[in-house]
Design an enzyme around this catalytic site. Structure first.
Site, short mmCIF file in Angstrom:
data_model
loop_
_atom_site.label_atom_id
_atom_site.label_comp_id
_atom_site.label_asym_id
_atom_site.label_seq_id
_atom_site.Cartn_x
_atom_site.Cartn_y
_atom_site.Cartn_z
N TYR A 49 -5.23 -0.51 8.07
CA TYR A 49 -5.33 -0.65 9.53
C TYR A 49 -5.81 -2.05 9.91
O TYR A 49 -5.83 -2.41 11.08
CB TYR A 49 -6.31 0.37 10.15
CG TYR A 49 -6.01 1.83 9.90
CD1 TYR A 49 -4.79 2.25 9.39
CD2 TYR A 49 -6.96 2.81 10.19
CE1 TYR A 49 -4.53 3.60 9.15
CE2 TYR A 49 -6.71 4.15 9.97
CZ TYR A 49 -5.49 4.54 9.43
OH TYR A 49 -5.26 5.87 9.20
N HIS A 107 -4.75 6.68 0.21
CA HIS A 107 -4.06 6.83 1.50
C HIS A 107 -2.81 7.71 1.41
O HIS A 107 -2.56 8.53 2.28
CB HIS A 107 -3.69 5.45 2.03
CG HIS A 107 -3.62 5.37 3.53
ND1 HIS A 107 -3.97 4.25 4.24
CD2 HIS A 107 -3.22 6.28 4.44
CE1 HIS A 107 -3.79 4.49 5.53
NE2 HIS A 107 -3.33 5.70 5.68
#
Ligand SMILES: NC(=O)c1ccc[n+]([C@@H]2O[C@H](COP(=O)([O-])OP(=O)(O)OC[C@H]3O[C@@H](n4cnc5c(N)ncnc54)[C@H](OP(=O)(O)O)[C@@H]3O)[C@@H](O)[C@H]2O)c1
Length: 277
Positions: A49, A107
């Protein structure tokens, strides 16, 4: 009694956390600081991010002591090799400015790459070294979770998966519950839109005098899912957090779960084949 989730290794998480995807820079840091001041104790971030620095800045800016705050980050697919994973954890620490990250997740499994077990072992080592406190995953299917358990004797403590009324993941929730794995829900509001028009959601919203988003958060809490809604706005952050106290009837919960459909994923990201680097 506030709702909490407890993992097989004793990680205790609140009923609702704060998503931070797209919260970046000074505006993002301010939104995160506000969230903490409003009462969020679980912050979800990720290396990919590009906002771990923003999360660290938000924590410092809110002026609250760090104690009790659970900071999460995630290992990208491109760094699943053992040595890369350890360096990435260190890089996450430098970016946040923290000396320890409470919860670190893989992730995506990226099964075609065949490295997620190696990545998990590296994160267990990072835990041993005190760089992180708890190890979890995202988007893992039962077969991936079993592969971790077979290789290391341990399940991850958290599996963060796409979960919302169009994709309620009832079987995954039960699978995790039986193994002491906490289920976190990403895109818990399915980013709004048509979901908020569904009668199964608007009817309880009208009965309770709240927004559709709040009903969706209350539904997560009722089914044992831990939602991490993202909002940049303090009023919505507060509404989402307080929604954990709303009481839906069993019929209302069942009607929302019945919105689920096989193609309910937002972007058809099936972890069996989807790869993210
Ligand atoms: N592990 C993974 O693979 C993965 C994937 C995706 C996301 N995530 C994590 O999950 C978090 C949440 O998912 P998400 O950001 O994709 O989607 P989401 O939380 O379902 O929805 C966020 C959207 O809903 C709006 N919103 C929030 N509260 C609202 C309210 N009370 N009323 C109306 N609208 C509201 C937000 O707008 P405003 O900001 O304008 O309020 C934003 O546009 C992410 O931020 C990220 O931390 C993880």
């Amino acid at each position: 009694m506030p709702v909490t989730h407890v993992s097989h290794r004793g990680l205790t998480l609140p009923a609702v956390g704060l998503g931070t995807y797209k919260l970046k820079g000074a505006v993002g840091a301010e939104a995160i600081a506000r969230g903490v001041q409003l009462g969020y104790t679980l912050l979800d971030s990720a290396y990919n991010y590009e906002n771990e620095g923003t999360v660290g800045e938000g924590i410092r800016a809110c002026g609250e002591p760090r104690g009790g705050l659970i900071v999460t980050s995630k290992l990208p697919g491109r760094y699943q090799r053992h040595d890369d994973a350890l360096v990435t954890v260190q890089e996450s620490l430098y970016r946040t400015g923290l000396s320890n990250i409470d919860l670190y997740l893989i992730h995506w499994p990226n099964p075609a790459q065949g490295l997620y077990v190696e990545a998990f072992e590296a994160l267990l080592e990072a835990r041993e070294a005190g760089l992180i406190s708890h190890v979890g995953v995202c988007n893992f299917l039962p077969e991936h979770l079993e592969a971790l358990k077979d290789a290391t004797g341990e399940y991850p403590e958290v599996n963060q998966i796409e979960l919302h009324p169009y994709f309620p993941q009832t079987e995954a929730l039960a699978f995790h519950r039986e193994r002491g794995i906490i289920t976190q829900a990403w895109s818990p509001l399915r980013r709004g839109g048509e979901l908020f028009e569904e009668r199964a959601i608007t009817a309880p919203a009208a009965r309770l005098g709240v927004s559709p988003a709040e009903v969706v958060v209350a539904w997560h809490v009722a089914i044992g899912s831990l939602p991490i809604p993202k909002s940049a706005h303090p009023d919505r952050q507060l509404a989402n957090l307080r929604a954990q106290d709303l009481e839906l009837t069993p019929e209302e919960v069942a009607a929302i779960t019945a919105l689920g459909r096989p193609d309910g994923r937002m972007k058809n990201q099936d972890p069996a084949v989807y790869e993210e680097f």
